[in-house]
Motif scaffolding. Structure first.
Motif, PDB file in Angstrom:
ATOM      1  N   GLN A   6       0.815  -1.207   0.000  1.00 21.34           N
ATOM      2  CA  GLN A   6       0.000   0.000   0.000  1.00 21.34           C
ATOM      3  C   GLN A   6       0.851   1.260   0.000  1.00 21.34           C
ATOM      4  O   GLN A   6       0.393   2.309  -0.463  1.00 21.34           O
ATOM      5  CB  GLN A   6      -0.931   0.006   1.217  1.00 21.34           C
ATOM      6  CG  GLN A   6      -2.138  -0.903   1.089  1.00 21.34           C
ATOM      7  CD  GLN A   6      -3.079  -0.790   2.257  1.00 21.34           C
ATOM      8  OE1 GLN A   6      -2.653  -0.704   3.406  1.00 21.34           O
ATOM      9  NE2 GLN A   6      -4.375  -0.789   1.991  1.00 21.34           N
ATOM     10  N   ASN A   7       2.068   1.190   0.518  1.00 18.40           N
ATOM     11  CA  ASN A   7       2.939   2.362   0.579  1.00 18.40           C
ATOM     12  C   ASN A   7       3.651   2.645  -0.737  1.00 18.40           C
ATOM     13  O   ASN A   7       4.309   3.681  -0.874  1.00 18.40           O
ATOM     14  CB  ASN A   7       3.975   2.202   1.694  1.00 18.40           C
ATOM     15  CG  ASN A   7       3.345   2.273   3.077  1.00 18.40           C
ATOM     16  OD1 ASN A   7       2.309   2.915   3.256  1.00 18.40           O
ATOM     17  ND2 ASN A   7       3.965   1.621   4.049  1.00 18.40           N
ATOM     18  N   ILE A   8       3.573   1.723  -1.695  1.00 22.61           N
ATOM     19  CA  ILE A   8       4.159   1.976  -3.012  1.00 22.61           C
ATOM     20  C   ILE A   8       3.336   3.054  -3.713  1.00 22.61           C
ATOM     21  O   ILE A   8       2.109   2.959  -3.761  1.00 22.61           O
ATOM     22  CB  ILE A   8       4.200   0.679  -3.845  1.00 22.61           C
ATOM     23  CG1 ILE A   8       5.107  -0.345  -3.167  1.00 22.61           C
ATOM     24  CG2 ILE A   8       4.668   0.955  -5.265  1.00 22.61           C
ATOM     25  CD1 ILE A   8       5.168  -1.684  -3.866  1.00 22.61           C
ATOM     26  N   PRO A   9       3.969   4.102  -4.239  1.00 20.86           N
ATOM     27  CA  PRO A   9       3.201   5.210  -4.860  1.00 20.86           C
ATOM     28  C   PRO A   9       2.246   4.717  -5.943  1.00 20.86           C
ATOM     29  O   PRO A   9       2.635   3.956  -6.840  1.00 20.86           O
ATOM     30  CB  PRO A   9       4.300   6.102  -5.441  1.00 20.86           C
ATOM     31  CG  PRO A   9       5.522   5.794  -4.628  1.00 20.86           C
ATOM     32  CD  PRO A   9       5.415   4.345  -4.259  1.00 20.86           C
ATOM     33  N   ALA A  10       1.005   5.159  -5.845  1.00 15.04           N
ATOM     34  CA  ALA A  10       0.002   4.751  -6.832  1.00 15.04           C
ATOM     35  C   ALA A  10       0.332   5.278  -8.216  1.00 15.04           C
ATOM     36  O   ALA A  10      -0.016   4.659  -9.227  1.00 15.04           O
ATOM     37  CB  ALA A  10      -1.377   5.241  -6.387  1.00 15.04           C
ATOM     38  N   GLU A  11       1.020   6.446  -8.277  1.00 23.48           N
ATOM     39  CA  GLU A  11       1.391   7.023  -9.579  1.00 23.48           C
ATOM     40  C   GLU A  11       2.300   6.081 -10.358  1.00 23.48           C
ATOM     41  O   GLU A  11       2.226   5.983 -11.589  1.00 23.48           O
ATOM     42  CB  GLU A  11       2.080   8.369  -9.391  1.00 23.48           C
ATOM     43  CG  GLU A  11       1.191   9.463  -8.802  1.00 23.48           C
ATOM     44  CD  GLU A  11       1.049   9.337  -7.300  1.00 23.48           C
ATOM     45  OE1 GLU A  11       1.737   8.461  -6.713  1.00 23.48           O
ATOM     46  OE2 GLU A  11       0.262  10.100  -6.714  1.00 23.48           O
ATOM     47  N   LEU A  12       3.177   5.379  -9.634  1.00 21.53           N
ATOM     48  CA  LEU A  12       4.093   4.445 -10.289  1.00 21.53           C
ATOM     49  C   LEU A  12       3.326   3.293 -10.927  1.00 21.53           C
ATOM     50  O   LEU A  12       3.603   2.889 -12.069  1.00 21.53           O
ATOM     51  CB  LEU A  12       5.103   3.927  -9.265  1.00 21.53           C
ATOM     52  CG  LEU A  12       6.202   2.992  -9.775  1.00 21.53           C
ATOM     53  CD1 LEU A  12       7.080   3.707 -10.801  1.00 21.53           C
ATOM     54  CD2 LEU A  12       7.053   2.505  -8.616  1.00 21.53           C
ATOM     55  N   ASP A  72       0.095   3.354 -11.731  1.00 23.07           N
ATOM     56  CA  ASP A  72      -0.792   3.887 -12.774  1.00 23.07           C
ATOM     57  C   ASP A  72      -0.028   4.123 -14.074  1.00 23.07           C
ATOM     58  O   ASP A  72      -0.564   3.889 -15.167  1.00 23.07           O
ATOM     59  CB  ASP A  72      -1.434   5.187 -12.305  1.00 23.07           C
ATOM     60  CG  ASP A  72      -2.430   4.952 -11.170  1.00 23.07           C
ATOM     61  OD1 ASP A  72      -2.903   3.810 -11.039  1.00 23.07           O
ATOM     62  OD2 ASP A  72      -2.711   5.908 -10.417  1.00 23.07           O
ATOM     63  N   SER A  73       1.209   4.593 -13.965  1.00 25.28           N
ATOM     64  CA  SER A  73       2.009   4.818 -15.182  1.00 25.28           C
ATOM     65  C   SER A  73       2.288   3.509 -15.907  1.00 25.28           C
ATOM     66  O   SER A  73       2.271   3.454 -17.141  1.00 25.28           O
ATOM     67  CB  SER A  73       3.325   5.513 -14.824  1.00 25.28           C
ATOM     68  OG  SER A  73       4.111   4.695 -13.967  1.00 25.28           O
ATOM     69  N   LYS A 110       2.423   2.548   8.209  1.00 20.33           N
ATOM     70  CA  LYS A 110       1.703   3.048   7.047  1.00 20.33           C
ATOM     71  C   LYS A 110       1.768   4.571   7.032  1.00 20.33           C
ATOM     72  O   LYS A 110       1.574   5.216   8.065  1.00 20.33           O
ATOM     73  CB  LYS A 110       0.235   2.594   7.088  1.00 20.33           C
ATOM     74  CG  LYS A 110      -0.582   3.067   5.892  1.00 20.33           C
ATOM     75  CD  LYS A 110      -2.010   2.581   5.983  1.00 20.33           C
ATOM     76  CE  LYS A 110      -2.818   3.102   4.801  1.00 20.33           C
ATOM     77  NZ  LYS A 110      -4.219   2.674   4.880  1.00 20.33           N
TER      78      LYS A 110
END
Length: 296
Positions: free
Chosen positions: A168-174, A176-177, A295
Motif C-alpha cells: 500500500q505504501n508503493i506510490p500509486a502514480e508508479l 498507474d504509469s 503506514k
C-alpha cells in the motif's frame, strides 16, 4: 533564543561510551556462552565430560568427533536433515507465493475491500483448535504426509499484514504509469512491486523458513511414520533418550560418545543451517519490518 537539545541528540561522553561498550560486551558474552558450551560439549569425550561434571566451559582438552560420527552413522539424522531442508524450501516458496498474491490483491482498491480484508483476517487470527484441525487434515487425505506440515500454515496473518501495508505504501502514480503503458496486474506485480519489495520479502521469507525449520508440534500430530520425521522430532528423541528410534551405530574401534555429547551434537546440527542463513538476511530486518509495519 537557543533551544535545548534532547539528551539523546547530544554527543556521548567517553564515560558513557565506555559504559555502553562494557554492557554490550557482557550481553554478547551471556548470549554466546551457551552456544560455546554446546559446541564444546559436543566435541568432548566421555571421560572428560564425566570428569568435569557434564559442563565443558570453553573448549575440550581432547576434542573428538565421536558424537558427530555417532549421529550420522545410522542415517536417521541425515534423513531427517534432508526432510527438514526440503520442507523448509518448498514450504517457504509456497508461503511466499500465496502470501504475496493475497497481500497484493487486498492492497488494491476493490469493491467491498474492507469487508473482505476483515473476513480474511478473522479466519486467520482465530484457530479452530487441535482436534478440528486434526480431523480436517485427516479428511483431506493429508495425514502422515508432508503436505500436512505445509498446507495448514500456508499464510501467516502477521506476514500478510506486513506485506499488505508495504504494498500500500508503493506510490500509486508508479503503478498507474505502468498500467497506462499497457501492463496488467501480473506484470505490475512481477516487474515493479516485487523488485521494490526485496527487503520485506527477505524478512518474511526468513520468518517462514525459521517456522518450518523449527516445526515440531504439527509433525508430532500428523506424522505417524517415524521414517518421515523431520529434524526437530529426531532432536527431541535424542534429548529425551540420547538416541533416535532404532538407535545409532558405532564402527568397531571408534571412541564411544557420551549421551550428553550426542545430544549437544544434534543441537549443533539443528542450529547451523539457520545460523548460516541469518547473516545474509540480517541487514534487511530493520528496514523490512519497519517499512512493512508503518503506514504513511
Amino acid at each position: 533564543m537557543k533551544t535545548a537539545r534532547p539528551p539523546w541528540m547530544e554527543a556521548p561522553s567517553r564515560a558513557g561510551l565506555a559504559i555502553k561498550s562494557v554492557v554490550i560486551a557482557v550481553v554478547c558474552l551471556l548470549v554466546l556462552y551457551p552456544f560455546v558450551n554446546i559446541i564444546a560439549t559436543s566435541l568432548a569425550g566421555e571421560s572428560e565430560i564425566t570428569r568435569r561434571g557434564g559442563i565443558i566451559a570453553f573448549f575440550p582438552s581432547e576434542p573428538t568427533l565421536a558424537a558427530y560420527r555417532t549421529i550420522f552413522a545410522g542415517g536417521v539424522v541425515s534423513h531427517a536433515l534432508l526432510v527438514s531442508a526440503a520442507i523448509t524450501i518448498i514450504g517457504t516458496a509456497l508461503n511466499l507465493v500465496v502470501t504475496i498474491a493475497l497481500a497484493y490483491g487486498l492492497s488494491r482498491p476493490i469493491v467491498g475491500g474492507r469487508f473482505v480484508l476483515t473476513t480474511v483476517l478473522l479466519t486467520m487470527l482465530f484457530g479452530a483448535g487441535i482436534i478440528p484441525n486434526f480431523l480436517l487434515v485427516k479428511a483431506l487425505g493429508m495425514y502422515d504426509s508432508y503436505t500436512s506440515l505445509i498446507v495448514p500454515g500456508l499464510v501467516s496473518a502477521f506476514n500478510f499484514l506486513v506485506l499488505r501495508n508495504f504494498f500500500q505504501n508503493i506510490p500509486a502514480e508508479l503503478l498507474d504509469s505502468a498500467r497506462i503503458d499497457g501492463a496488467g496486474d501480473l506484470a505490475i506485480l512481477l516487474r515493479i512491486v516485487l523488485p521494490l519489495s526485496k527487503a520485506v520479502l527477505a524478512v518474511v521469507a526468513l520468518f517462514y523458513a525459521v517456522g518450518h525449520w523449527n516445526a515440531f508440534f504439527n509433525a508430532l500430530l500428523y506424522l505417524s511414520d517415524t521414517g518421515k520425521w523431520p529434524l526437530p522430532l529426531v532432536l527431541r528423541l535424542y534429548v529425551l533418550q540420547g538416541q533416535p528410534v532404532g538407535g545409532g551405530t558405532e564402527s568397531p574401534g571408534e571412541a564411544v560418545a557420551s549421551i550428553q555429547a550426542v545430544q549437544m551434537a544434534v543441537v549443533v546440527v539443528a542450529l547451523v543451517p539457520i545460523l548460516c542463513v541469518y547473516p545474509f538476511l540480517q541487514r534487511y530486518f530493520t528496514k523490512g519490518v519497519l517499512t512493512g509495519a508503518i503506514k504513511g
